[in-house]
Design a protein around this motif. Sequence first.
Motif, PDB file in Angstrom:
ATOM      1  N   PRO A 180      49.286  57.147 119.546  1.00  0.00           N
ATOM      2  CA  PRO A 180      49.644  57.412 120.945  1.00  0.00           C
ATOM      3  C   PRO A 180      48.458  57.254 121.897  1.00  0.00           C
ATOM      4  CG  PRO A 180      49.475  59.460 119.734  1.00  0.00           C
ATOM      5  CD  PRO A 180      49.310  58.351 118.732  1.00  0.00           C
ATOM      6  N   ASN A 181      48.794  57.033 123.158  1.00  0.00           N
ATOM      7  CA  ASN A 181      47.799  56.927 124.238  1.00  0.00           C
ATOM      8  C   ASN A 181      46.859  55.746 124.078  1.00  0.00           C
ATOM      9  OD1 ASN A 181      48.810  59.355 125.396  1.00  0.00           O
ATOM     10  ND2 ASN A 181      47.603  60.497 123.911  1.00  0.00           N
ATOM     11  N   THR A 182      47.304  54.707 123.378  1.00  0.00           N
ATOM     12  CA  THR A 182      46.496  53.507 123.199  1.00  0.00           C
ATOM     13  C   THR A 182      47.383  52.288 123.407  1.00  0.00           C
ATOM     14  OG1 THR A 182      45.117  54.646 121.570  1.00  0.00           O
ATOM     15  CG2 THR A 182      44.981  52.254 121.620  1.00  0.00           C
ATOM     16  N   MET A 183      46.919  51.370 124.259  1.00  0.00           N
ATOM     17  CA  MET A 183      47.642  50.116 124.484  1.00  0.00           C
ATOM     18  C   MET A 183      46.837  48.979 123.869  1.00  0.00           C
ATOM     19  SD  MET A 183      50.508  50.387 126.177  1.00  0.00           S
ATOM     20  CE  MET A 183      50.771  48.745 126.805  1.00  0.00           C
ATOM     21  N   PHE A 184      47.555  47.925 123.506  1.00  0.00           N
ATOM     22  CA  PHE A 184      46.938  46.743 122.923  1.00  0.00           C
ATOM     23  C   PHE A 184      47.390  45.518 123.703  1.00  0.00           C
ATOM     24  CE2 PHE A 184      47.185  49.905 119.655  1.00  0.00           C
ATOM     25  CZ  PHE A 184      45.966  49.808 119.006  1.00  0.00           C
ATOM     26  N   GLY A 185      46.598  44.476 123.633  1.00  0.00           N
ATOM     27  CA  GLY A 185      46.952  43.223 124.285  1.00  0.00           C
ATOM     28  C   GLY A 185      46.160  42.080 123.696  1.00  0.00           C
ATOM     29  N   PRO A 186      46.647  40.862 123.899  1.00  0.00           N
ATOM     30  CA  PRO A 186      45.956  39.681 123.374  1.00  0.00           C
ATOM     31  C   PRO A 186      44.686  39.405 124.168  1.00  0.00           C
ATOM     32  CG  PRO A 186      47.739  38.988 124.772  1.00  0.00           C
ATOM     33  CD  PRO A 186      47.833  40.487 124.664  1.00  0.00           C
ATOM     34  N   TYR A 187      43.655  38.956 123.493  1.00  0.00           N
ATOM     35  CA  TYR A 187      42.408  38.579 124.167  1.00  0.00           C
ATOM     36  C   TYR A 187      42.541  37.172 124.714  1.00  0.00           C
ATOM     37  CZ  TYR A 187      37.579  37.268 124.964  1.00  0.00           C
ATOM     38  OH  TYR A 187      36.421  36.828 125.534  1.00  0.00           O
ATOM     39  N   PHE A 188      42.223  36.998 125.993  1.00  0.00           N
ATOM     40  CA  PHE A 188      42.262  35.675 126.604  1.00  0.00           C
ATOM     41  C   PHE A 188      40.906  35.005 126.375  1.00  0.00           C
ATOM     42  CE2 PHE A 188      45.353  37.306 130.089  1.00  0.00           C
ATOM     43  CZ  PHE A 188      46.369  37.338 129.177  1.00  0.00           C
ATOM     44  N   GLY A 189      40.843  34.165 125.385  1.00  0.00           N
ATOM     45  CA  GLY A 189      39.595  33.482 125.032  1.00  0.00           C
ATOM     46  C   GLY A 189      39.512  32.100 125.651  1.00  0.00           C
ATOM     47  N   ASP A 190      38.793  31.217 124.971  1.00  0.00           N
ATOM     48  CA  ASP A 190      38.541  29.873 125.479  1.00  0.00           C
ATOM     49  C   ASP A 190      39.819  29.054 125.655  1.00  0.00           C
ATOM     50  OD1 ASP A 190      35.810  30.284 125.662  1.00  0.00           O
ATOM     51  OD2 ASP A 190      35.406  29.471 123.672  1.00  0.00           O
ATOM     52  N   ASP A 191      40.804  29.216 124.777  1.00  0.00           N
ATOM     53  CA  ASP A 191      42.048  28.455 124.916  1.00  0.00           C
ATOM     54  C   ASP A 191      42.757  28.796 126.224  1.00  0.00           C
ATOM     55  OD1 ASP A 191      41.683  27.116 122.533  1.00  0.00           O
ATOM     56  OD2 ASP A 191      42.931  28.519 121.383  1.00  0.00           O
ATOM     57  N   ALA A 192      42.830  30.071 126.561  1.00  0.00           N
ATOM     58  CA  ALA A 192      43.464  30.478 127.815  1.00  0.00           C
ATOM     59  C   ALA A 192      42.661  29.982 129.014  1.00  0.00           C
ATOM     60  CB  ALA A 192      43.615  31.993 127.871  1.00  0.00           C
ATOM     61  N   LYS A 193      41.349  30.045 128.921  1.00  0.00           N
ATOM     62  CA  LYS A 193      40.493  29.564 130.013  1.00  0.00           C
ATOM     63  C   LYS A 193      40.668  28.064 130.218  1.00  0.00           C
ATOM     64  CE  LYS A 193      35.735  29.322 131.589  1.00  0.00           C
ATOM     65  NZ  LYS A 193      34.337  29.596 131.283  1.00  0.00           N
ATOM     66  N   ASN A 194      40.705  27.315 129.129  1.00  0.00           N
ATOM     67  CA  ASN A 194      40.881  25.865 129.238  1.00  0.00           C
ATOM     68  C   ASN A 194      42.246  25.513 129.825  1.00  0.00           C
ATOM     69  OD1 ASN A 194      38.343  25.430 128.159  1.00  0.00           O
ATOM     70  ND2 ASN A 194      39.098  25.208 126.063  1.00  0.00           N
ATOM     71  N   LEU A 195      43.287  26.229 129.416  1.00  0.00           N
ATOM     72  CA  LEU A 195      44.617  26.000 129.965  1.00  0.00           C
ATOM     73  C   LEU A 195      44.633  26.281 131.466  1.00  0.00           C
ATOM     74  CD1 LEU A 195      47.630  25.384 129.617  1.00  0.00           C
ATOM     75  CD2 LEU A 195      47.951  27.800 129.044  1.00  0.00           C
ATOM     76  N   TYR A 196      44.041  27.382 131.875  1.00  0.00           N
ATOM     77  CA  TYR A 196      43.968  27.730 133.294  1.00  0.00           C
ATOM     78  C   TYR A 196      43.234  26.637 134.084  1.00  0.00           C
ATOM     79  CZ  TYR A 196      42.622  30.051 137.612  1.00  0.00           C
ATOM     80  OH  TYR A 196      42.412  30.339 138.934  1.00  0.00           O
ATOM     81  N   ASN A 197      42.066  26.233 133.572  1.00  0.00           N
ATOM     82  CA  ASN A 197      41.282  25.199 134.263  1.00  0.00           C
ATOM     83  C   ASN A 197      42.054  23.889 134.368  1.00  0.00           C
ATOM     84  OD1 ASN A 197      39.122  26.903 134.728  1.00  0.00           O
ATOM     85  ND2 ASN A 197      38.067  26.313 132.854  1.00  0.00           N
ATOM     86  N   GLN A 198      42.765  23.522 133.303  1.00  0.00           N
ATOM     87  CA  GLN A 198      43.547  22.293 133.310  1.00  0.00           C
ATOM     88  C   GLN A 198      44.685  22.379 134.334  1.00  0.00           C
ATOM     89  OE1 GLN A 198      45.161  21.234 129.477  1.00  0.00           O
ATOM     90  NE2 GLN A 198      45.148  19.064 130.001  1.00  0.00           N
TER      91      GLN A 198
END
Length: 57
Positions: free
Chosen positions: A35-53
């Motif tokens: 309880p009282n803990t959230m999790f999420g995916p780390y936005f690494g280089d793949d997400a950065k490259n997709l955003y830049n593209q």
Amino acid sequence: MTGGSSGGPWFTSFDEKTGTGLQSSVNSFGYQFWPNTMFGPYFGDDAKNLYNQAQSS
């Protein structure tokens, strides 16, 4: 966190004065046994490259 918090951004290097920072994840899921803990995916280089593209299209 409760229902409705999913998708909320996680920032690193956030500057309260300018409201800018690097979004590194989003609220995604939690476990009932942790309880009282959230999790999420780390936005690494793949997400950065997709955003830049997408920005250059």
